[in-house]
Design an enzyme around this catalytic site. Sequence first.
Site, PDB file in Angstrom:
ATOM      1  N   SER A  45       0.829  -1.211   0.000  1.00 48.10           N
ATOM      2  CA  SER A  45       0.000   0.000   0.000  1.00 48.10           C
ATOM      3  C   SER A  45       0.866   1.265   0.000  1.00 48.10           C
ATOM      4  CB  SER A  45      -0.904  -0.016   1.235  1.00 48.10           C
ATOM      5  OG  SER A  45      -1.270   1.295   1.616  1.00 48.10           O
TER       6      SER A  45
HETATM    7  N1  LIG Z   1      -5.716   9.095   1.850  1.00 49.75           N
HETATM    8  C1  LIG Z   1      -5.543   7.818   2.497  1.00 49.75           C
HETATM    9  C2  LIG Z   1      -5.750   6.697   1.481  1.00 49.75           C
HETATM   10  C3  LIG Z   1      -5.852   5.354   2.136  1.00 49.75           C
HETATM   11  C4  LIG Z   1      -6.328   4.279   1.172  1.00 49.75           C
HETATM   12  O1  LIG Z   1      -7.180   4.524   0.305  1.00 49.75           O
HETATM   13  N2  LIG Z   1      -5.769   3.063   1.363  1.00 49.75           N
HETATM   14  C5  LIG Z   1      -6.187   1.951   0.564  1.00 49.75           C
HETATM   15  C6  LIG Z   1      -5.028   1.003   0.327  1.00 49.75           C
HETATM   16  S1  LIG Z   1      -3.704   1.752  -0.554  1.00 49.75           S
HETATM   17  C7  LIG Z   1      -7.251   1.158   1.335  1.00 49.75           C
HETATM   18  O2  LIG Z   1      -7.177   1.068   2.534  1.00 49.75           O
HETATM   19  N3  LIG Z   1      -8.230   0.559   0.643  1.00 49.75           N
HETATM   20  C8  LIG Z   1      -9.212  -0.274   1.250  1.00 49.75           C
HETATM   21  C9  LIG Z   1     -10.551   0.388   1.473  1.00 49.75           C
HETATM   22  O3  LIG Z   1     -10.689   1.596   1.194  1.00 49.75           O
HETATM   23  O4  LIG Z   1     -11.463  -0.327   1.892  1.00 49.75           O
HETATM   24  C10 LIG Z   1      -4.170   7.742   3.165  1.00 49.75           C
HETATM   25  O5  LIG Z   1      -3.271   8.475   2.745  1.00 49.75           O
HETATM   26  O6  LIG Z   1      -4.002   7.002   4.141  1.00 49.75           O
END
Ligand SMILES: N[C@@H](CCC(=O)N[C@@H](CS)C(=O)NCC(=O)O)C(=O)O
Length: 216
Positions: free
Chosen positions: A11
């Site tokens: 990630s």
């Molecule tokens: N703006 C957030 C983005 C976090 C994000 O979208 N992470 C993704 C993985 S890269 C995630 O957790 N996806 C799973 C979901 O949204 O359920 C950050 O910088 O932490």
Amino acid sequence: MVLTLYKLDASPPARAVMMTLEALGIRDVEMVDVNLFEGAQFTEEYVKMNPQHTIPALKDDDFAIWDSHAICPYLVSKYGQDDSLYPQDPQRRAVIDQRLHFDSGILFPSLRATVAPVLFLGERSFKPEGLQAIKAGYDFLEKFLDKPYCAGDQLSIADICTSATVSSMSAALPIDADTYPNITAWLDRLSKEEFYTKVNLPGLQQFSGALKSKLL
Ligand SMILES: N[C@@H](CCC(=O)N[C@@H](CS)C(=O)NCC(=O)O)C(=O)O
């Protein structure tokens, strides 16, 4: 203090937090993998801690915070030996904050919208509009990088957060060195930092590998 980081190495925003921890020399952290490929972010326990069900999320004793752009400033403010990665000076901090918002609001959403259908929804190629949005992000960043680092002359968490995203974007749309000399030189500069080679590169390899395995 007991620090727990919920993450996956692949990630990009989780890597931004892990790079910040490494740059600050904070090693005593419990690392918990949240397997997004199995929907582990939707468990009752995880959603109770982070209703937005994203990684990364950080627990510091009973305090929970998510979003890399909130976590990285918190880590520097609370645990940094000095403020160099996120200076107190209002104008330097304002530029760093602008770049963090650029990463959070422009770069990362274009990456996520482009790769998530391939990684999680069975698509076998990128949508042209996704690649177009990534290119638009590169075009902006190229202009911001008229100094060695993305918020000026000194390394900051803006470089850490943005490089985690941009290096991952390059797995979808390679960065042409002739078109983007500033971005190319900046990534080369960061590749000399131990936190980048030790933390970002292995996770980036996993991210690129996962993506390639799903593309036609
Ligand atoms: N703006 C957030 C983005 C976090 C994000 O979208 N992470 C993704 C993985 S890269 C995630 O957790 N996806 C799973 C979901 O949204 O359920 C950050 O910088 O932490």
